[in-house]
Design an enzyme around this catalytic site. Structure first.
Site, mmCIF file in Angstrom:
data_model
loop_
_atom_site.group_PDB
_atom_site.id
_atom_site.type_symbol
_atom_site.label_atom_id
_atom_site.label_comp_id
_atom_site.label_asym_id
_atom_site.label_seq_id
_atom_site.Cartn_x
_atom_site.Cartn_y
_atom_site.Cartn_z
ATOM 1 N N ASP A 24 1.528 2.798 3.489
ATOM 2 C CA ASP A 24 0.683 3.990 3.305
ATOM 3 C C ASP A 24 1.529 5.259 3.295
ATOM 4 O OD1 ASP A 24 -1.658 5.299 2.734
ATOM 5 O OD2 ASP A 24 -2.302 5.467 4.816
ATOM 6 N N HIS A 39 0.868 -1.197 0.000
ATOM 7 C CA HIS A 39 0.000 0.000 0.000
ATOM 8 C C HIS A 39 0.897 1.237 0.000
ATOM 9 C CE1 HIS A 39 -3.790 2.166 1.568
ATOM 10 N NE2 HIS A 39 -2.889 3.106 1.301
ATOM 11 N N HIS A 50 1.473 5.415 -1.809
ATOM 12 C CA HIS A 50 1.075 6.539 -2.670
ATOM 13 C C HIS A 50 2.331 7.091 -3.334
ATOM 14 C CE1 HIS A 50 -2.999 6.740 -0.920
ATOM 15 N NE2 HIS A 50 -2.375 6.254 0.142
ATOM 16 N N LYS A 64 -9.595 -0.298 -5.184
ATOM 17 C CA LYS A 64 -9.558 0.393 -3.896
ATOM 18 C C LYS A 64 -10.886 1.075 -3.607
ATOM 19 C CE LYS A 64 -7.785 2.258 -0.176
ATOM 20 N NZ LYS A 64 -6.716 3.239 -0.061
ATOM 21 N N HIS A 69 -4.356 -0.323 6.177
ATOM 22 C CA HIS A 69 -3.819 0.520 7.261
ATOM 23 C C HIS A 69 -4.695 0.497 8.512
ATOM 24 C CE1 HIS A 69 -6.653 3.244 5.350
ATOM 25 N NE2 HIS A 69 -5.837 3.533 4.362
ATOM 26 N N HIS A 128 -10.447 1.280 2.446
ATOM 27 C CA HIS A 128 -10.198 2.336 3.433
ATOM 28 C C HIS A 128 -11.370 2.270 4.398
ATOM 29 C CE1 HIS A 128 -8.552 6.340 4.758
ATOM 30 N NE2 HIS A 128 -9.702 6.240 5.418
#
Ligand code: DOR
Ligand code: ZN
Length: 354
Positions: free
Chosen positions: A258, A18, A20, A110, A185, A147
């Site tokens: 994350d 995971h 970004h 996601k 997360h 999420h």
């Protein structure tokens, strides 16, 4: 009981399940840091505009590859951003990428509840609207990455994950008993327990920052925006539950940083962005946590085995070595025209990737 720990640890090369990486100029630093540590990474699709089709995802993967230093072996594993209007056919196209060598693999979808976090306004407003997509995902064994926070303003920020489990995740699981779900997360005792008590098709990623810090970190000595992420850090008892889960050896808990870069001036701001940047020292921070828990011998499985096993991908064959060498992390990095302040900027860390 504490046991002697080695001064160097060699493990199978880990993956980040995971992360970004952003886009444009921001890619340079984020990709360099992630590829220096990880062989593969599951790349989040919350760009502006979001990554909602296989074509967009594979174009994005090309930009990630172009940002890599030549010679670096790194595979971005792409994801689609679930919206109320995602065409179920897109799931068939995504699944086809996993059977072909042509272009990057699109491995998962996601779910952002609309308004839950950074660039989530195009997210799902009501899970029922995406049931046709989830049907196809269940059939094709495509994982749903969740999420897990409700967004209602009347729910206390610190309760949003626990309320999500009761009001969204339990009904979702009941309606899709064969869907692969990664609860991303996780931050609470409730989430760790939920995943632990679920079957083989439910897993969770855990970040380094949620393992290292509790919510006091956000407020110690003044407000510290680099510790602000979503889901927000929780109280110490929750952190201890996460450490217990990560170091338990349970194969349904695995590494997902994350790591979420934002320019320093947008973090250190009256309405600072959510996200902590850890890609510069991720495996080192996880090693620190596992050592504190006297569980360094379980780091490899958490970082390198459980993720590919859950996704049905091959484990990596290369290795990395981390050494007990105190080193000071940089204060910041170039981030396009701006600066990027990592978590624990300028601090001394006990482990260092060779
Ligand atoms: O803290 C976060 N930052 N949480 C998220 O869910 C998104 C991420 C980001 O993209 O900045
Ligand atoms: Zn994220």
């Amino acid at each position: 009981m504490p046991s002697a720990t080695p001064d160097s640890l060699t493990i199978t090369q880990p993956d980040d399940w995971h992360v970004h990486l952003r886009d444009g100029e921001a890619l340079t630093v984020a990709v360099a840091h992630t590829a220096a540590q990880f062989r593969r990474a599951v790349v989040m699709p919350n760009l502006r505009p979001p990554v909602t089709t296989v074509v967009i995802a594979q174009d994005y993967a090309k930009r990630i590859q172009a940002a890599l230093h030549s010679g670096a072996a790194f595979d971005p594993l792409m994801t689609l951003y679930l919206t109320d209007r995602l065409d179920p056919q897109e799931i068939h196209r995504a699944a086809a990428t996993c059977q072909s060598d042509d272009g990057a693999q699109v491995v998962a979808v996601k779910l952002y509840p609309a308004g839950a976090t950074t660039n989530s306004d195009a997210g799902v407003t009501d899970l029922r609207k995406v049931y046709p997509v989830l049907e196809v995902m269940q059939t094709l064994e495509m994982p749903l990455l969740v999420h897990g926070e409700v967004t209602s303003p009347e729910i206390d920020l610190f309760d949003r994950e626990a309320v999500f489990i009761d009001t969204q995740l339990i009904p979702l699981r009941r309606d899709f008993p064969a869907l692969k779900i990664v609860f991303e997360h996780i931050t609470t005792t409730q989430a760790a327990q939920y995943v632990r008590d679920s079957g083989d098709l439910t897993a969770a990623t855990i970040t380094a920052h949620h393992l290292l810090f509790n919510r006091n970190a956000i407020f110690t000595g003044g407000i510290r925006p680099h510790y602000y992420c979503l889901p927000v850090l929780k109280r110490e008892s929750h952190r201890l539950s996460l450490v217990a889960a990560a170091t338990s050896g349970n194969p349904r808990f695995f590494l997902g940083t994350d790591s979420a870069p934002h320019a320093t001036h947008l973090k250190e701001h009256a309405t600072g962005c959510a996200g902590s940047y850890t890609a510069h020292a991720a495996i080192e921070m996880y090693a620190e946590v596992f050592e504190q828990a006297d569980a360094l011998h379980r780091l490899e499985a958490f970082a390198s085995f459980h993720g590919p096993d859950f996704y049905g991908l091959a484990r990596n064959t290369g290795h990395i070595t981390i050494q007990r060498t105190a080193w000071q992390t940089p204060v910041d990095f170039a981030y396009g025209q701006a600066r990027l302040t990592p978590l624990r900027a300028g601090e001394w860390l006990p482990w260092k990737l060779q």
